[in-house]
Every structure is written in structure tokens, then in C-alpha cells.
Write an enzyme that holds these catalytic residues in place. Structure first.
Site, PDB file in Angstrom:
ATOM      1  N   LYS A  33       0.898  -1.479  -0.209  1.00 36.55           N
ATOM      2  CA  LYS A  33       0.012   0.036  -0.071  1.00 36.55           C
ATOM      3  C   LYS A  33       0.762   1.678  -0.311  1.00 36.55           C
ATOM      4  CE  LYS A  33      -0.497  -0.296   4.954  1.00 36.55           C
ATOM      5  NZ  LYS A  33      -1.271  -0.592   6.535  1.00 36.55           N
ATOM      6  N   ARG A 129      -9.427  -0.338  15.801  1.00 35.51           N
ATOM      7  CA  ARG A 129      -9.963   0.330  14.875  1.00 35.51           C
ATOM      8  C   ARG A 129     -11.244   0.333  13.795  1.00 35.51           C
ATOM      9  NH1 ARG A 129      -3.888   1.230  11.276  1.00 35.51           N
ATOM     10  NH2 ARG A 129      -5.159  -1.032  11.371  1.00 35.51           N
ATOM     11  N   TYR A 253      18.288  28.785   7.382  1.00 36.20           N
ATOM     12  CA  TYR A 253      17.758  29.409   8.514  1.00 36.20           C
ATOM     13  C   TYR A 253      18.234  29.084  10.100  1.00 36.20           C
ATOM     14  CZ  TYR A 253      15.141  29.767   3.950  1.00 36.20           C
ATOM     15  OH  TYR A 253      14.801  29.791   2.337  1.00 36.20           O
ATOM     16  N   MET A 301      14.049  23.305   1.582  1.00 35.79           N
ATOM     17  CA  MET A 301      13.337  22.481   1.455  1.00 35.79           C
ATOM     18  C   MET A 301      14.163  21.832  -0.028  1.00 35.79           C
ATOM     19  SD  MET A 301      10.591  24.218  -1.227  1.00 35.79           S
ATOM     20  CE  MET A 301       8.857  24.194   0.179  1.00 35.79           C
TER      21      MET A 301
END
Ligand SMILES: *Cc1c(COP(=O)(O)O)cnc(C)c1O
Length: 357
Positions: A33, A129, A253, A301
């Protein structure tokens, strides 16, 4: 071309799948998955198809992608269908289907089906669940049989705490499961990766290994079988800039790292937009030019900074392993306060290169 990439070692993948089968003697559905936990579901399925007893995915969209790529092996939908109209496609493509709720059972009873289904009937044995309540389990089984719409039923449940080796919760769940399935003559499936590796006494005709296929340990501690897993993904990039800084200079940063002494710093083409965790702090391990070093300052990033001060052989163009066979994804997960599952699932933007086919 930007040098960031993920190498996916299909030989290691097959080794890990075989380990799941060898240590359990059971049939194994390879859980692929979420795009095979970021490894690429189609390529992973193709690499395993010759030996795999079947695959498991979260939903029909993922299953259809496999069929479209020509995968003919059984594919189990771990949450079954979300809407009753998926049943037609489930039949058409021969998917196996979990039933975890009474509304799904009713939908099957009411559907007009051209062929019988293979159902994995899920019990809530304590995780709370999804899964049927123990008091409803027998009746659900009988109703599926009586519907005439089911060719085969496998009895399943899922562990909440199998990754905690000194916790009795899994034994309690097994006891609930055994009581609920008393008198039902059908195959059983209980074990996920931590249960495959850590709970040898739990009997399960079918196992459902996920994270272990990708070579990461589900445990927070050392474990003998987990030590035999081979990491499948290597996330790597290169040093694209080298800086010599005197003491007292900020890096990145927020100036979250300030050089305590004169340092040599490498900038690496890898950032949180690639899935490298932004919360990995200064000190998180990296491998630079074959030598262990550390992350410095905030991950940005597209770039991050590493310490080259004690890696004299490293320079512009040196290869950096962010995780892989030397730096384990599980160690990065610990540093970033998450789990290897999420580390892998977050992978994006970087091209995947498949080796060991
Ligand atoms: C995801 C999933 C698995 C695989 O779990 P791992 O911990 O990755 O081995 C097995 N069973 C079910 C029902 C799942 O949802």
C-alpha cells in the site's frame, strides 16, 4: 541534473520477503500500500510476482494500478470497499476483499454478483480501529456463507502493539481472536511485520509483512531477526557547494547552528521537499564520501548542510547517503521523532532507480 535519487535494491526486497516466509512457514501477502511505502508499488510487485503468494493494498485505486501494469497475482484490499459500487470492479479484477464492518456485509448480501468473492473477515480483537465486534463475528461468517456470494473466507485481525516485545497486549488479542473464531474452519491471518519477526508463537496461515519487506525494523530496540533484514532504499545525493567558515558563523535558516570552531561545511542537494524530515536536528547521522558525519542546522526545502570538517576526502561532488545500508532509515526516524514507515512514505520528487532486478 540534480543528483538526488533513491536507489531501490530489488534483490534485498526479495531477500526480505523470503525471510518473512522462511521464519513463519506461512503464505505471505506482500503489503505494498501507499506506493509500496514509497518504493514504487508496480516495480515492487513486478520484482516479487514470481514468488509472492499475493499482495495487499489499502484501496481499489491502488489495486487497479497493479492490474493496469499487468500484475495477475491475488491482491487484497485491506479496507475492503468504501462504497458498494466498487464490488463490480472487485469481481471484474478478482480482488480479494476485507470485510471489517456490518455495512459491508449487508452490501454484499444485497449485491448482484456475477462471481463469488474471496473475503477476509476482520475481527476487532482489541485495537478498536476497524473490525467486527467479537459478538458479531460468528454470525457475520454464517451470513457470508449463506449469501451464496462468497467462495472463500479467511479470518483476520490486526495487532496494535506487536512492536512492543515485552507487552502482553498481543497475547490478549490472540486470546480474543481464538475465542471469536472457535468452531470456524477457515484459514487465519494475524501477523504483520513486528509479529512475523517478534511473535513466533502466534499461528497464522497467512502473514502480512509490510515494513520488513523494505528492510526497516519495526522495533525500537535490537532484535535478532530484524538484524537479518536488508535495507532496500538508499536515498542519496551529492555535495553541491563547500564552505570554509571561521568560528561563530551561523549556518542555514534561523541560524540554528553556529560554528563553535572553524569548520568545513558541505551543502547537499536534498531537502524536506524530497521527504527528508525537516525535524531532523543537528547531529543526525549522514554518510559523506563513505564516512559517517552529521547534519548541521535546519533542513531547507531543497538543501541541507553537513559537516565535512573531519572528512578531508569529501568535497564538491562527493556522494552523500541520507539513509540506506549504512545509515538506517530507522535511525533517521528516531532522530526526527517519527517511524521508518513515515520516512519512506514521505519520499517524493526524487527519481527512483531500480537495481538488482
Ligand atoms: C499496513 C498493514 C500491514 C503491514 O504492516 P507492517 O507493520 O508494515 O508489516 C498488515 N496488515 C494490515 C491490516 C495493514 O493495514
Amino acid at each position: 541534473m540534480r543528483p538526488a535519487r533513491a536507489l531501490i535494491d530489488l534483490q534485498a526486497l526479495r531477500h526480505n520477503y523470503q525471510l518473512a516466509r522462511d521464519v513463519t512457514g506461512a503464505k505471505a501477502l506482500a503489503v505494498i500500500k501507499a506506493d509500496a511505502y514509497g518504493h514504487g508499488a508496480v516495480r515492487v510487485a513486478q520484482a516479487l510476482e514470481a514468488e509472492a503468494d499475493g499482495f495487499a493494498v489499502a484501496c481499489i485505486e491502488e489495486a487497479l494500478e497493479l492490474r493496469a501494469a499487468g500484475i495477475r497475482a491475488p491482491v487484497l484490499l485491506l479496507e475492503g470497499f468504501f462504497e458498494a459500487d466498487e464490488l463490480a470492479l472487485i469481481i471484474e479484477h478478482d480482488f480479494w476483499c476485507v470485510v471489517h464492518s456490518l455495512w459491508q456485509l449487508e452490501a454484499i448480501e444485497q449485491a448482484a454478483l456475477s462471481k463469488p468473492l474471496t473475503i477476509w473477515l476482520k475481527l476487532d480483537s482489541g485495537m478498536h480501529r476497524v473490525g467486527l465486534h467479537p459478538k458479531d463475528y460468528h454470525e457475520a461468517y454464517q451470513r457470508l456463507l449463506a449469501s451464496g456470494k462468497v467462495a472463500k473466507i479467511v479470518l483476520m485481525s490486526h495487532f496494535a502493539r506487536a512492536d512492543e516485545l515485552d507487552c502482553t497486549s498481543s497475547n490478549e488479542q490472540v486470546a480474543v481472536f481464538e475465542a471469536a473464531r472457535q468452531g470456524l474452519a477457515a484459514e487465519v491471518s494475524l501477523r504483520n511485520s513486528p509479529a512475523v519477526l517478534g511473535w513466533p508463537s502466534v499461528s497464522s496461515d497467512w502473514v502480512r509483512p509490510g515494513i520488513m519487506l523494505y528492510g526497516a525494523t519495526p522495533f525500537g530496540e535490537d532484535q535478532a531477526l530484524a538484524a537479518r533484514l536488508q535495507p532496500v532504499m538508499t536515498l542519496e545525493s551529492k555535495v553541491i557547494c563547500v564552505r570554509e567558515l571561521p568560528a561563530g558563523e551561523p549556518v542555514g535558516y534561523g541560524a540554528r547552528f553556529v560554528t563553535p570552531k572553524p569548520m568545513r561545511i558541505g551543502v547537499v542537494a536534498m531537502g524536506y521537499a524530497d521527504g527528508y524530515p525537516r525535524h531532523a536536528p543537528t547531529g543526525t547521522p549522514v554518510l559523506v564520501a563513505g564516512q559517517r558525519s552529521q547534519l548541521l542546522g535546519r533542513v531547507s526545502m531543497d538543501m541541507l548542510c553537513v559537516d565535512l570538517t573531519d572528512v578531508p576526502q569529501a568535497g564538491l561532488g562527493s556522494t552523500v547517503e541520507l539513509w540506506g545500508k549504512n545509515i538506517l532509515a530507522s535511525d533517521i526516524a528516531v532522530a526526527a521523532d517519527t517511524i521508518p514507515y513515515q520516512i519512506f512514505c514521505n519520499l517524493r520528487r526524487v527519481p527512483r532507480l531500480y537495481i538488482g532486478a
